[in-house]
Design a protein around this motif. Structure first.
Motif, short mmCIF file in Angstrom:
data_model
loop_
_atom_site.label_atom_id
_atom_site.label_comp_id
_atom_site.label_asym_id
_atom_site.label_seq_id
_atom_site.Cartn_x
_atom_site.Cartn_y
_atom_site.Cartn_z
N THR A 187 95.45 44.31 159.61
CA THR A 187 94.63 43.19 160.09
C THR A 187 93.71 43.65 161.22
O THR A 187 92.54 43.27 161.26
CB THR A 187 95.51 42.02 160.59
N ASN A 188 94.20 44.49 162.12
CA ASN A 188 93.35 44.93 163.23
C ASN A 188 92.25 45.88 162.78
O ASN A 188 91.15 45.86 163.30
CB ASN A 188 94.21 45.55 164.33
N LEU A 189 92.56 46.70 161.78
CA LEU A 189 91.53 47.58 161.23
C LEU A 189 90.43 46.74 160.59
O LEU A 189 89.24 46.96 160.84
CB LEU A 189 92.18 48.52 160.20
N ALA A 190 90.81 45.74 159.83
CA ALA A 190 89.83 44.88 159.16
C ALA A 190 88.94 44.18 160.19
O ALA A 190 87.71 44.18 160.08
CB ALA A 190 90.53 43.85 158.28
N LEU A 191 89.57 43.61 161.23
CA LEU A 191 88.79 42.86 162.21
C LEU A 191 87.91 43.78 163.06
O LEU A 191 86.81 43.41 163.47
CB LEU A 191 89.72 42.04 163.11
N SER A 192 88.37 45.00 163.31
CA SER A 192 87.56 45.93 164.10
C SER A 192 86.30 46.33 163.34
O SER A 192 85.26 46.58 163.94
CB SER A 192 88.36 47.20 164.41
N VAL A 198 96.12 38.53 167.36
CA VAL A 198 95.53 39.79 166.92
C VAL A 198 95.47 40.73 168.12
O VAL A 198 95.03 40.35 169.20
CB VAL A 198 94.12 39.52 166.36
N LEU A 199 95.93 41.96 167.91
CA LEU A 199 95.99 42.93 169.00
C LEU A 199 94.62 43.16 169.64
O LEU A 199 94.50 43.18 170.86
CB LEU A 199 96.58 44.25 168.48
N ILE A 200 93.57 43.33 168.82
CA ILE A 200 92.26 43.66 169.41
C ILE A 200 91.66 42.47 170.16
O ILE A 200 90.68 42.62 170.88
CB ILE A 200 91.24 44.19 168.37
N GLU A 201 92.24 41.29 170.00
CA GLU A 201 91.79 40.17 170.82
C GLU A 201 92.62 40.12 172.11
O GLU A 201 92.07 39.96 173.19
CB GLU A 201 91.89 38.86 170.06
N GLY A 202 93.91 40.30 171.99
CA GLY A 202 94.78 40.29 173.16
C GLY A 202 94.54 41.48 174.08
O GLY A 202 94.61 41.37 175.29
N MET A 203 94.25 42.63 173.47
CA MET A 203 93.99 43.86 174.23
C MET A 203 92.75 44.53 173.63
O MET A 203 92.85 45.43 172.81
CB MET A 203 95.21 44.79 174.17
N PRO A 204 91.55 44.08 174.08
CA PRO A 204 90.30 44.50 173.42
C PRO A 204 90.07 46.01 173.41
O PRO A 204 89.30 46.51 172.58
CB PRO A 204 89.21 43.79 174.24
N GLU A 205 90.75 46.74 174.31
CA GLU A 205 90.55 48.20 174.31
C GLU A 205 91.01 48.82 172.99
O GLU A 205 90.64 49.95 172.65
CB GLU A 205 91.28 48.85 175.49
N TRP A 206 91.80 48.09 172.20
CA TRP A 206 92.29 48.64 170.93
C TRP A 206 91.24 48.64 169.83
O TRP A 206 91.37 49.35 168.84
CB TRP A 206 93.56 47.88 170.48
N ARG A 207 90.18 47.82 170.00
CA ARG A 207 89.13 47.81 168.98
C ARG A 207 88.55 49.21 168.77
O ARG A 207 88.42 49.70 167.66
CB ARG A 207 88.01 46.84 169.39
#
Lengths: 288, 328
Positions: free
Chosen positions: B60-65, B297-306
């Motif tokens: 899910t995080n790969l898709a959203l990034s 979603v991880l990249i929303e909670g911790m944007p550095e992961w995007r």
């Protein structure tokens, strides 16, 4: 003889770690690892294999290219897209033999496939029946049935009153084979939305097959609000929450040493798992 | 002949469509958007032998990034326990029943010749003296009985075993399948999901745990497979099985290590020994576990992961390009 299966729907909630503990805690039982395509219980129990048996199941079509006139009939009828350029893809073949019946040259045969192995082993906690499905094979449900049948034979022969089954994740055929006809299903979940979602579905499966269930919330402290929600939902459905176990790194520390946490430590988690096994036992014996 | 339920449209990059690298770039020197997506479209599956290692988190995080750079599809092929929708909250716009064709016998026409029962490899049809019994739960829907019946007494009727739902989630095309509770056969539902793979997009497939038929069905046709694991003996044991499976299928793969810090260094040792690249490491972190537990979603909670997921994609693309070049 009573059978208890540990299931979860969602993977990685702690089924095998719990079964490893039950193995150490229960006195007279047969252990059965029914997660046949990614079996892990042997890592905790370090079995010495007494018997290794082949699991033959299903067939694969094979085209004799010398006789084949490349008419393409096989490819036309196959609904599994298993024939391409007059060669059968064994991974896609479902073994239906439709192609064999329609081939005008009679040049397709069905070949038996050896789909894995199953083992009867001795461990420090008693006998273990386990299996390894061949990589990318099918019929995992049938292999589960083979493991369970032999576990029953062993329990009868050795006069052991319990069979403890480590189940696979998911809801499909190996899970159904692990669940059917057991006396109790212990459902291990975690307080994540995924865990809650998957628990609902596995409870549905237990109800579908009319198997009594109880729930263990593992890693309950990673989200206490979700843990409360699970407990409430279970209560509303009349399902007992038998334990709420916090996250503890000692479980993995024990695993690295090839031990269950109850053998490795006497900490809170180990004591709670001990109490959980008592609860399961009481339920199995109708003393709840 | 019925439309094949099993058809999986595996996108093949037509040579004439491929952007040739020796062609002069546009006046600006930068590749056009069209060039970018043509070069990047691929199917990435996210699998793992062991359950609960973080497949859905990665998928899910790969898709959203990626959604700002490419057209992205997320296909949740864990049809036994689909979870991606929890994180993506898709607006479902379409729903399709997945049916497998099971035989229906016309007793008027049937002469009880037993041809169907002899042909059925699954013992799903039995012929008695004056009656034919069909066991739909054993039927694989191969169609042999109806085709071979000399009296044309067998027709096929769809039996619903699951559902495929399609929709949009914050700019990502979303497809997932759900096996009906009590049904055993996941592969037809997985095929139903994969029918919706759009060859013009980056398709990310979330796979169920294990190494048996549902996993093979979901992973088949991928350009690259990410294997998510954790650095524990269970994680390693199941990773080895998953790698064997992926190698058997001749699909390039790379590893994501989740919950790094728990356990030991054996997974990394194995990867370096086997020459499998570790493409991303996610630490054991209570914040990440908390975000995940709430369905966020991880990249929303911790944007550095995007940035890290974009880097992951670049690594995959680099490996994919290298494999393609080697092949040509």
């Amino acid at each position: 003889m009573k059978e208890v299966v540990v299931l979860s729907g969602k993977g990685g909630t702690g089924k095998t770690s719990l079964v490893g503990c039950f193995a150490a805690l229960a006195s007279s039982k047969v252990l059965a690892d029914c997660d046949v395509d990614a079996a892990d219980l042997h890592l905790l129990l370090r079995p010495s294999v007494k018997e290794k048996k082949e699991f033959w199941s299903g067939q694969t079509a094979l085209i004799d290219e010398k006789l084949c006139t490349q008419c393409g009939m096989c490819e036309t009828v196959c609904r599994f897209n298993a024939v391409k350029d007059f060669v059968v893809n064994a991974l896609a073949c479902e073994g239906c033999a439709f192609c064999v019946h329609v081939c005008p040259e009679h040049c397709i045969i069905m070949k038996e496939r050896m789909a894995g192995h199953w083992f009867v082993s001795e461990t420090r906690h008693g006998p273990l029946v386990h299996a390894q499905l061949g990589i990318a094979e099918e019929n995992s449900g049938k292999l589960v049935t083979v493991v369970r049948n032999y576990a029953r034979i062993l329990a009868k022969r050795e006069n052991l009153p319990y069979i403890i089954i480590d189940g696979p994740p998911g809801l499909g055929c190996p899970v159904i084979s692990s669940l059917s006809g057991v006396n109790l299903a212990l459902l291990v979940t975690e307080p994540t939305l995924s865990g809650i979602h998957d628990l609902e579905r596995i409870i549905g499966l237990c109800q579908h097959f009319d198997v009594p269930a109880m729930v263990c919330i593992n890693k309950c402290d990673i989200n206490e609000e979700n843990s409360r929600r699970i407990a409430e939902q279970c209560k509303a459905q009349g399902i007992e929450v038998a334990a709420q176990i916090p996250f503890d790194t000692s479980v993995v520390e024990a695993l690295i040493k090839g031990l269950s946490v109850v053998e490795y430590s006497h900490n809170g988690v180990a004591r709670q798992i001990g109490a959980l096994w008592e609860t399961v036992l009481n339920r199995l014996e109708g003393r709840a | 002949m019925r439309a094949r339920a099993g058809t999986v449209s595996v996108p093949v990059v037509e040579p004439k469509l491929r952007i040739r690298r020796d062609r002069p770039a546009r006046a600006s020197g930068a590749p056009s958007a069209a060039q970018l997506w043509l070069e990047s479209r691929m199917i990435i599956s996210v699998a793992s032998g062991k359950g609960g290692t973080g497949k859905t988190l990665v998928a899910t995080n790969l898709a959203l990034s990626l959604k700002d750079r490419f057209k992205v599809q997320l296909l949740d092929c864990d049809v036994e326990e689909p979870n991606a929708h929890i994180f993506l909250n898709p607006q479902i716009t379409r729903s399709e029943a997945v049916c497998i064709p099971v035989p229906v016998v016309d007793e008027e026409k049937c002469t009880h010749c037993r041809r169907c029962a002899e042909a059925c490899a699954y013992k799903a049809i039995a012929v008695l003296k004056k009656k034919v019994l069909v066991f739909p739960q054993l039927c694989h829907g191969c169609g042999a009985c109806s085709y071979l019946c000399p009296d044309h007494a067998i027709s096929e009727q769809g039996k619903e075993i699951g559902v495929v739902e399609l929709g949009q989630a914050d700019g990502v095309d979303f497809v997932h399948g759900r096996l009906t509770i009590g049904e055993a056969m996941a592969p037809p539902v997985i095929r139903g999901v994969k029918q919706h793979i759009d060859p013009r997009k980056v398709a990310i497939i979330d796979v169920s745990p294990g190494t048996s038929c549902p996993v093979v069905e979901a992973v088949r046709g991928s350009d690259f497979c990410l294997l998510v694991t954790e650095p524990t003996p269970f994680g390693l044991n199941d990773l080895v099985l998953a790698v064997e499976m992926i190698r058997k299928m001749s699909i390039p793969c790379g590893v994501v290590i989740n919950r790094a810090g728990v356990g030991d260094g054996k997974v990394e040792e194995y990867c370096s020994r086997e020459n499998i690249p570790v493409l991303l490491t996610i630490p054991l972190d209570a914040r990440i576990a908390g975000i995940y537990s709430r369905g966020q979603v991880l990249i929303e909670g911790m944007p550095e992961w995007r940035r890290r997921f974009l880097d992951l994609f670049d690594l995959i693309r680099e490996k994919h390009t290298r494999v393609k070049e080697k092949a040509s």
